[in-house]
Design a protein around this motif. Structure first.
Motif, PDB file in Angstrom:
ATOM      1  N   CYS A   6      -3.470  21.397  38.092  1.00 23.07           N
ATOM      2  CA  CYS A   6      -2.986  20.107  37.629  1.00 23.07           C
ATOM      3  C   CYS A   6      -2.982  19.168  38.827  1.00 23.07           C
TER       4      CYS A   6
ATOM      5  N   TYR B  39      -3.409  14.752  40.294  1.00 23.70           N
ATOM      6  CA  TYR B  39      -3.107  13.356  39.956  1.00 23.70           C
ATOM      7  C   TYR B  39      -3.770  12.441  40.978  1.00 23.70           C
TER       8      TYR B  39
ATOM      9  N   PHE C 143      -5.764  17.867  34.187  1.00 24.09           N
ATOM     10  CA  PHE C 143      -5.663  19.320  34.279  1.00 24.09           C
ATOM     11  C   PHE C 143      -7.068  19.900  34.144  1.00 24.09           C
TER      12      PHE C 143
ATOM     13  N   GLY D 159      -6.991  14.814  30.615  1.00 24.27           N
ATOM     14  CA  GLY D 159      -6.100  13.969  31.397  1.00 24.27           C
ATOM     15  C   GLY D 159      -5.721  12.705  30.659  1.00 24.27           C
TER      16      GLY D 159
END
Length: 335
Positions: A325, A327, A289, A270
């Motif tokens: 993935c 965030y 990820f 990341g």
């Protein structure tokens, strides 16, 4: 005469107004030393954050994780070297997180007709403390942490009933682990590794992480990082019944009747983007990820497969062991 008397009077008044100085005056220093600033830093950092997926040690527990934490460092022995080498500190942390909306990745999706919900609540409280010593080339720490798992995902409610059978033993245990950690720098790269043993559930978990800080401005940095995990009879705190269930009849996808994961667990890469808002507050967005490996990757069965041990019932926990993935963002404030 009058003029002379006036001048004498003014001279007397001027002499009377001059302060009496005992001894000669000391000259002003050429380079005055500013007073030392008062150190009001308590060594405590508070943070709040959000993650689109809660990924812990390679397992994707669910979506929309909200969290808060407090951590600190208390200097016990000061180091003699200028860089602080030789110092010993007490490190501590308190963290709490919860799945917002109860969107977990373990609950079966095909059993609503028999009263089994396809979402489960999950919360986690973690308390930790460690003694860290700076040897100069590396810092070594030894500590203990307690992880309390809560919610229906942890206590197995919904699974511990028909058709799975009352008191089936599904769910998660608390985790009590001892950790030995090493942190060092190789040029611009910071390396950290730890060995973790679960006192309550048994099993080992090892990890190795590497990161580097790229300064963009005085306030903005880019921090790429990568982490690799390895398990030895590792079970993540899940009960034996849950490991059988999620593994499709084996233990986390293995054929053994007892035990846990032995092998590489996951690779996580990341980039963090820390932004200094002021001298104490930092906002850190990130993107990462997660790639499950080895026996953990084998657990990612298709959602159309049967949910063991019930043939024909779809909705197995594939997402928890798929690559993802994700965030998030963290706001931290130092006190």
């Amino acid at each position: 005469m009058k003029l002379n008397a006036l001048l004498k009077t003014l001279g007397f008044l001027a002499l009377a107004a001059t302060p009496v100085v005992a001894g000669p005056s000391a000259p002003a220093p050429k380079n005055p030393i500013a007073p030392a600033p008062v150190d009001d830093d308590l060594g405590i950092t508070a943070s709040i954050g959000y993650d689109s997926n809660y990924v812990w040690r390679g397992i994707n527990y669910g979506q929309h994780w909200v969290r808060a934490g407090v951590n600190g460092a208390l200097l016990l022995v000061g180091g003699a070297a200028e860089d602080g080498a030789g110092s010993t500190s007490l490190l501590w942390d308190v963290n709490y997180g919860s799945l917002a909306g109860d969107q977990d990745h373990f609950s079966p999706n095909g059993l609503q007709t028999v009263g089994i919900k396809n979402t489960s609540s999950f919360q986690r409280l973690q308390l930790g403390a460690a003694i860290s010593h700076d040897f100069g080339p590396a810092s070594v720490s030894f500590g203990y942490s307690f992880i309390h798992n809560m919610g229906s995902l942890a206590n197995g409610s919904g699974l511990n009933q028909l058709p799975f059978g009352p008191g089936g033993g599904y769910g998660m245990n608390d985790i009590q682990q001892l950790t030995l950690g090493v942190n060092t720098n190789l040029g611009p790269i910071n390396l950290a590794s730890s060995a973790n043993y679960d006192l309550f559930n048994g099993g080992w978990y090892f990890d190795l992480t590497a990161k580097s800080t790229i300064t963009v401005t005085d306030a903005i940095s880019i921090v790429p990082h990568a982490g690799l995990g390895y398990g030895l009879n590792y079970n993540a705190g899940w009960t034996q019944a849950s490991r059988n269930l999620y593994g499709g009849g084996g233990i986390f996808g293995q054929s053994a009747a007892q035990g846990g994961i032995s092998g590489w667990t996951a690779l996580n890469v990341g980039i963090d983007f820390p932004i200094k808002l002021n001298s104490r507050a930092t906002l850190t967005p990130y993107v990462a990820f997660n790639v499950p490996m080895g026996p953990m990757k084998n657990m990612a069965r298709s959602a159309t497969n049967s949910y063991a041990p019930f043939p024909g019932v779809p909705g197995g926990p594939a997402t928890a062991f798929h690559s993802v993935c994700y965030y998030g963002v963290t706001l931290s404030v130092r006190f």
